[in-house]
Design a protein around this motif. Structure first.
Motif, PDB file in Angstrom:
ATOM      1  N   PRO A  30       8.379  24.364  18.636  1.00  0.00           N
ATOM      2  CA  PRO A  30       7.835  23.135  18.038  1.00  0.00           C
ATOM      3  C   PRO A  30       7.534  23.294  16.553  1.00  0.00           C
ATOM      4  O   PRO A  30       6.994  24.310  16.108  1.00  0.00           O
ATOM      5  N   GLY A  31       7.928  22.280  15.785  1.00  0.00           N
ATOM      6  CA  GLY A  31       7.652  22.266  14.353  1.00  0.00           C
ATOM      7  C   GLY A  31       8.740  22.855  13.490  1.00  0.00           C
ATOM      8  O   GLY A  31       8.665  22.766  12.259  1.00  0.00           O
ATOM      9  N   THR A  32       9.758  23.461  14.108  1.00  0.00           N
ATOM     10  CA  THR A  32      10.815  24.104  13.326  1.00  0.00           C
ATOM     11  C   THR A  32      12.103  23.278  13.279  1.00  0.00           C
ATOM     12  O   THR A  32      13.135  23.764  12.837  1.00  0.00           O
ATOM     13  N   GLU A  33      12.016  22.027  13.711  1.00  0.00           N
ATOM     14  CA  GLU A  33      13.216  21.183  13.750  1.00  0.00           C
ATOM     15  C   GLU A  33      13.816  20.998  12.361  1.00  0.00           C
ATOM     16  O   GLU A  33      15.042  20.966  12.199  1.00  0.00           O
ATOM     17  N   GLY A  34      12.965  20.846  11.341  1.00  0.00           N
ATOM     18  CA  GLY A  34      13.470  20.677   9.983  1.00  0.00           C
ATOM     19  C   GLY A  34      14.213  21.905   9.488  1.00  0.00           C
ATOM     20  O   GLY A  34      15.217  21.796   8.777  1.00  0.00           O
ATOM     21  N   VAL A  35      13.724  23.080   9.854  1.00  0.00           N
ATOM     22  CA  VAL A  35      14.407  24.324   9.481  1.00  0.00           C
ATOM     23  C   VAL A  35      15.793  24.367  10.116  1.00  0.00           C
ATOM     24  O   VAL A  35      16.784  24.742   9.470  1.00  0.00           O
ATOM     25  N   PHE A  36      15.869  23.989  11.389  1.00  0.00           N
ATOM     26  CA  PHE A  36      17.176  23.951  12.061  1.00  0.00           C
ATOM     27  C   PHE A  36      18.111  22.982  11.345  1.00  0.00           C
ATOM     28  O   PHE A  36      19.293  23.281  11.135  1.00  0.00           O
ATOM     29  N   ALA A  37      17.581  21.809  10.955  1.00  0.00           N
ATOM     30  CA  ALA A  37      18.411  20.819  10.257  1.00  0.00           C
ATOM     31  C   ALA A  37      18.935  21.375   8.939  1.00  0.00           C
ATOM     32  O   ALA A  37      20.109  21.164   8.581  1.00  0.00           O
ATOM     33  N   LEU A  38      18.090  22.102   8.203  1.00  0.00           N
ATOM     34  CA  LEU A  38      18.545  22.691   6.937  1.00  0.00           C
ATOM     35  C   LEU A  38      19.570  23.788   7.186  1.00  0.00           C
ATOM     36  O   LEU A  38      20.492  23.989   6.378  1.00  0.00           O
ATOM     37  N   GLY A  39      19.438  24.503   8.304  1.00  0.00           N
ATOM     38  CA  GLY A  39      20.455  25.485   8.666  1.00  0.00           C
ATOM     39  C   GLY A  39      21.797  24.838   8.962  1.00  0.00           C
ATOM     40  O   GLY A  39      22.854  25.341   8.564  1.00  0.00           O
ATOM     41  N   VAL A  40      21.764  23.700   9.662  1.00  0.00           N
ATOM     42  CA  VAL A  40      23.000  22.948   9.925  1.00  0.00           C
ATOM     43  C   VAL A  40      23.585  22.441   8.609  1.00  0.00           C
ATOM     44  O   VAL A  40      24.802  22.487   8.391  1.00  0.00           O
ATOM     45  N   ALA A  41      22.704  21.962   7.708  1.00  0.00           N
ATOM     46  CA  ALA A  41      23.172  21.504   6.396  1.00  0.00           C
ATOM     47  C   ALA A  41      23.856  22.631   5.640  1.00  0.00           C
ATOM     48  O   ALA A  41      24.890  22.430   4.986  1.00  0.00           O
ATOM     49  N   ASN A  42      23.312  23.839   5.727  1.00  0.00           N
ATOM     50  CA  ASN A  42      23.916  24.996   5.063  1.00  0.00           C
ATOM     51  C   ASN A  42      25.326  25.240   5.577  1.00  0.00           C
ATOM     52  O   ASN A  42      26.259  25.523   4.796  1.00  0.00           O
ATOM     53  N   GLU A  43      25.510  25.125   6.889  1.00  0.00           N
ATOM     54  CA  GLU A  43      26.846  25.309   7.468  1.00  0.00           C
ATOM     55  C   GLU A  43      27.800  24.204   6.992  1.00  0.00           C
ATOM     56  O   GLU A  43      28.960  24.465   6.664  1.00  0.00           O
ATOM     57  N   LEU A  44      27.304  22.971   6.934  1.00  0.00           N
ATOM     58  CA  LEU A  44      28.160  21.863   6.501  1.00  0.00           C
ATOM     59  C   LEU A  44      28.590  22.019   5.046  1.00  0.00           C
ATOM     60  O   LEU A  44      29.705  21.610   4.672  1.00  0.00           O
ATOM     61  N   LEU A  45      27.717  22.610   4.241  1.00  0.00           N
ATOM     62  CA  LEU A  45      28.045  22.753   2.820  1.00  0.00           C
ATOM     63  C   LEU A  45      29.087  23.833   2.556  1.00  0.00           C
ATOM     64  O   LEU A  45      29.424  24.104   1.404  1.00  0.00           O
ATOM     65  N   ASN A  46      29.609  24.417   3.618  1.00  0.00           N
ATOM     66  CA  ASN A  46      30.788  25.271   3.465  1.00  0.00           C
ATOM     67  C   ASN A  46      32.047  24.439   3.256  1.00  0.00           C
ATOM     68  O   ASN A  46      33.096  24.978   2.924  1.00  0.00           O
ATOM     69  N   HIS A  47      31.918  23.130   3.469  1.00  0.00           N
ATOM     70  CA  HIS A  47      33.034  22.205   3.230  1.00  0.00           C
ATOM     71  C   HIS A  47      32.854  21.589   1.842  1.00  0.00           C
ATOM     72  O   HIS A  47      31.823  20.989   1.547  1.00  0.00           O
ATOM     73  N   GLU A  48      33.844  21.718   1.012  1.00  0.00           N
ATOM     74  CA  GLU A  48      33.735  21.359  -0.401  1.00  0.00           C
ATOM     75  C   GLU A  48      33.402  19.880  -0.600  1.00  0.00           C
ATOM     76  O   GLU A  48      32.658  19.527  -1.514  1.00  0.00           O
ATOM     77  N   GLU A  49      33.928  19.003   0.260  1.00  0.00           N
ATOM     78  CA  GLU A  49      33.671  17.576   0.063  1.00  0.00           C
ATOM     79  C   GLU A  49      32.192  17.242   0.240  1.00  0.00           C
ATOM     80  O   GLU A  49      31.679  16.317  -0.392  1.00  0.00           O
ATOM     81  N   TYR A  50      31.501  17.998   1.085  1.00  0.00           N
ATOM     82  CA  TYR A  50      30.068  17.776   1.251  1.00  0.00           C
ATOM     83  C   TYR A  50      29.282  18.317   0.063  1.00  0.00           C
ATOM     84  O   TYR A  50      28.264  17.749  -0.332  1.00  0.00           O
ATOM     85  N   VAL A  51      29.725  19.413  -0.492  1.00  0.00           N
ATOM     86  CA  VAL A  51      29.065  19.981  -1.666  1.00  0.00           C
ATOM     87  C   VAL A  51      29.125  18.996  -2.826  1.00  0.00           C
ATOM     88  O   VAL A  51      28.144  18.789  -3.547  1.00  0.00           O
ATOM     89  N   ARG A  52      30.289  18.373  -3.018  1.00  0.00           N
ATOM     90  CA  ARG A  52      30.453  17.424  -4.131  1.00  0.00           C
ATOM     91  C   ARG A  52      29.525  16.219  -3.996  1.00  0.00           C
ATOM     92  O   ARG A  52      29.129  15.631  -4.996  1.00  0.00           O
ATOM     93  N   ALA A  53      29.166  15.859  -2.766  1.00  0.00           N
ATOM     94  CA  ALA A  53      28.315  14.683  -2.531  1.00  0.00           C
ATOM     95  C   ALA A  53      26.830  15.028  -2.509  1.00  0.00           C
ATOM     96  O   ALA A  53      26.000  14.156  -2.250  1.00  0.00           O
ATOM     97  N   THR A  54      26.491  16.283  -2.802  1.00  0.00           N
ATOM     98  CA  THR A  54      25.102  16.734  -2.710  1.00  0.00           C
ATOM     99  C   THR A  54      24.652  17.294  -4.048  1.00  0.00           C
ATOM    100  O   THR A  54      25.402  18.015  -4.708  1.00  0.00           O
ATOM    101  N   SER A  55      23.437  16.984  -4.458  1.00  0.00           N
ATOM    102  CA  SER A  55      22.942  17.432  -5.753  1.00  0.00           C
ATOM    103  C   SER A  55      22.812  18.961  -5.777  1.00  0.00           C
ATOM    104  O   SER A  55      22.495  19.581  -4.752  1.00  0.00           O
TER     105      SER A  55
END
Length: 738
Positions: free
Chosen positions: A265-290
């Motif tokens: 409990p309470g670590t859901e945001g950390v998991f979401a940021l971990g998923v975001a880190n994996e997604l940012l391995n795709h260049e098109e997502y990196v370009r759309a993110t600050s």
């Protein structure tokens, strides 16, 4: 133009329509002349009763805040059953079990049927004449009470009753209208405002190929469960959508998921940021993110996330891969992710995934903007009750009114709410059954149930346009000495502003005038009388309105969860999950025997409370089903039977909300325990809301044991014949399907 001696703009405000486009229109056709025509109530059912044949009337369900349109089946003057109204965009002709149980509230043997006044330490019957005289003496113009010495606490409100309450508070010169919900959406709304610019965006489940839900029980206790169940059915049709549920304790929605992932409990945001880190391995997502957000997210690699969340590293990558493959998707935050000290941050980290994936504008967009802000819903919050309690404890309030809330039952014991309420010299409750709060009041007034009364409602979640749901009586009132809450409020506001409200002898005529005033907005060209009866026939007013604009605004600093880990205390090693049940909600429906008798969908327990504990944790502690456990926080202790449940994190204990009443009638009193009482004073840091999932507890066997009454097992469901072979989930390995 003037109406009853006041200008049109003020007239519309009186009707709850101030601030709408109506203020700029002409009066249009009208065959209701204020102060001239006596508006009669609906025809009595006896005038057209045909023995043995049913008649259906459109109305609105008030069992929760969804404002589903319903149809009441009435036979020989008695309402027998409710069904969904197919014309409602919200319910779409469907209804849930909680809605069905509204009929039993009407015939409940423990309904309050006459006014009660406190004599000594007991409530005794009185008459309406004496009750209203007492009200006038204690709160009227000659009482000497100033506006700031008066407080009104209500549950979440909308519609024309909300407008009347607010107008009454204005007449007193009081700003002390406290809107309170024991299970509040305030943390989620705060995150939504920061990210999307609106309290609640519109979610298109039917357009998504994949839904990743972080504890959002949208099928059970969400913003509009009946609507979302219909959307979920579309989502499941070919091509079949996939649901992933990430939460510490399985909900109804989690039980329907293709993959259920337990998390600390309470670590859901950390998991979401971990998923975001994996997604940012795709260049098109990196370009759309600050760049600053990219830099922040890079800190949350698989191993770091796994250590914080207790979720295997490969599952972080697996969820990211699903989001990459199945587009468009939808990512949702829910109560178990938001009910922590860093709840807003958790929710924003989860919503970041929608931004990265390009879901905003596709599966997430804005609802219609209501043209009637005065009757739009007001969400309740714990922070409102805390503010009221603090001022009440200091002796500020001389008179307190309470409607639609039971804070003596739902307020945690650390607040001392009951003791502070007693400091107010005069307390009034407006209820249909005497609950814990009403027991503490000096005057208790019996009000009509929803199936006997007129009203209007506007739901927070509007799937299409703006639906103003109309509530009308489905039968004559059952008890002669009960009154409409609208009638009572109209009488009270007339004491202060008689001239402005003299046109309306009752709430029915007030509501009819207000509804008829909406004609120009919906472009209705027939007479007012035809419009009114059309509205009653359909049970709603559907208004086209411009769509709210939603953004996707994120700042890296607001997403940083590196310091969010809770402080561990070996004395209280378990996380407490006070779970909301779809049938009891915050406990207001515990007096309905149908709901007590309805088995919990996941445990099948009836007529009781229980503590869900993971089987492995139970085995390590020598706990078996039915053992009485002492669940203790820093703020209190409960004794409750154990139920071994694999759908919970091994470090968590869950107790359902809604039971443990000391009042509310024979079906509620003395049944189960009340987990609200033992919540610790832990608050979400940016909103001041109580962190519902932030309490830590200890667990100890007491040595006592009792059978858990439930509707499961071979003798309860299969009569010993083993018609259906079952396997534990970890043996079946159903999660390998995705």
């Amino acid at each position: 133009m003037s109406e009853s001696g006041i200008n049109r703009r003020d007239f519309l405000k009186v009707l709850g329509l101030g601030g709408s486009s109506l203020a700029l229109t002409g009066c249009g056709n009208t065959d209701v002349q204020s102060g001239v025509e006596v508006v009669m109530p609906n025809v009595h059912p006896e005038d057209f009763v045909v023995p043995g044949l049913s008649v259906f009337y459109a109305s609105t369900c008030t069992q929760c805040g969804s404002a589903c349109g319903v149809m009441g089946r009435v036979r020989e003057g008695r309402v027998l059953k409710l069904e969904g109204n197919p014309e409602s965009k919200i319910s779409g002709g469907k209804i849930c079990g909680l809605g069905q149980a509204a009929v039993q509230a009407q015939y409940n043997p423990d309904r309050l049927t006459q006014p009660m006044v406190k004599e000594g330490d007991k409530l005794v019957p009185t008459t309406w004449e004496k009750a209203m005289a007492l009200l006038d003496d204690k709160t009227g113009p000659k009482s000497g009470i100033s506006g700031e010495q008066f407080a009104f606490v209500t549950g979440a409100t909308s519609g024309h009753l909300k407008a009347l309450i607010q107008n009454y508070m204005d007449s007193l010169g009081s700003k002390n209208h406290f809107v309170y919900e024991a299970v509040s959406p305030a943390i989620g709304f705060a995150a939504n405002r920061q990210v999307y610019g609106v309290d609640m965006p519109r979610l298109h489940l039917d357009k998504a190929k994949l839904i990743v839900s972080f504890g959002s029980d949208f099928l059970g206790t969400g913003a509009s469960p009946v609507h979302f169940a219909r959307e979920y059915a579309k989502f499941r049709k070919a091509p079949r959508g996939t649901l992933v549920q990430i939460e510490p304790k399985m909900t109804m929605t989690g039980a329907n998921a293709d993959r259920w992932i337990p998390i600390i409990p309470g670590t859901e945001g950390v998991f979401a940021l971990g998923v975001a880190n994996e997604l940012l391995n795709h260049e098109e997502y990196v370009r759309a993110t600050s760049p600053d957000i990219v830099a922040l997210v890079r800190k949350y690699d698989r191993e770091t996330v796994s250590r914080a969340t207790g979720v295997r590293p490969e599952l972080v990558a697996h969820v990211a891969a699903l989001l990459w493959e199945k587009t468009p998707s939808l990512v949702i935050s829910g109560a178990s992710a938001e009910g922590h000290v860093h709840g807003v941050q958790n929710a924003m980290a989860i919503q970041l995934l929608n931004k990265i994936l390009g879901n905003v504008g596709k599966t997430v967009d804005g609802q219609a903007q209501s043209p009637f802000p005065q009757i739009a819903p007001s969400a309740g919050s714990f922070a409102a009750l805390k503010a009221m309690n603090d001022e009440m404890g200091g002796g500020k309030f001389k008179a307190v009114f309470i409607h639609g809330a039971n804070p003596v039952f739902t307020a945690p014991s650390f607040m001392g709410f009951r003791e502070n309420l007693r400091k107010a010299p005069f307390k009034v409750a407006f209820v249909d059954a005497i609950d814990e709060t009403a027991q503490e009041c000096d005057l208790v007034l019996p009000i009509l149930t929803a199936v006997e009364d007129f009203g209007s409602h506007v739901a927070w979640y509007q799937p299409e346009g703006v639906e103003v749901s109309i509530q009308q009586p489905l039968m004559e009132k059952l008890h002669a000495d009960t009154r409409s809450m609208g009638d009572i409020m109209l009488d009270l506001v007339k004491v202060r502003r008689a001239e402005e409200y003299k046109a309306w002898p009752d709430f029915f005529s007030y509501l009819k005038t207000a509804v008829v005033a909406v004609k120009p907005v919906v472009k209705y060209t027939d007479t007012d009388e035809h419009f009114w009866y059309d509205v009653l026939s359909h049970g709603l007013i559907q208004v086209d309105a411009p769509q709210q604009e939603v953004g996707a605004n994120f700042a890296a600093a607001a997403l940083d969860l590196s310091s969010s880990a809770p402080v561990q205390d070996p004395k209280f090693p378990f996380y407490l999950i006070p779970s909301e049940r779809h049938n009891f909600r915050d406990g207001r429906h515990a007096n309905l025997g149908w709901l007590q008798e309805s088995p919990d969908p996941l445990t099948t327990v009836v007529w009781d409370s229980w503590a869900e504990i993971h089987p492995k944790t139970a085995a390590s502690m020598g706990i078996s089903e039915g053992d009485y456990l002492e669940i203790a926080s820093q703020n209190g202790m409960l004794k409750v039977k154990a139920y071994l449940f694999p759908g919970i994190h091994p470090d968590a204990i869950s107790i359902p909300l809604g039971q443990g009443h000391e009042a509310l009638g024979r079906f509620a009193q003395g049944v189960g325990v009340n987990p609200f009482r033992i919540l610790d004073p832990v608050f979400e840091k940016s909103t001041g809301e109580i962190a519902m999932y932030g309490t830590r507890v200890s667990v100890r066997k007491t040595g006592s044991k009792e059978t858990v009454v439930k509707d499961e097992g071979p003798y309860n469901t299969q009569l010993g014949r083993k018609l259906v072979v079952t396997l534990p989930a970890d043996v079946a390995q159903l999660s390998k399907e995705i």
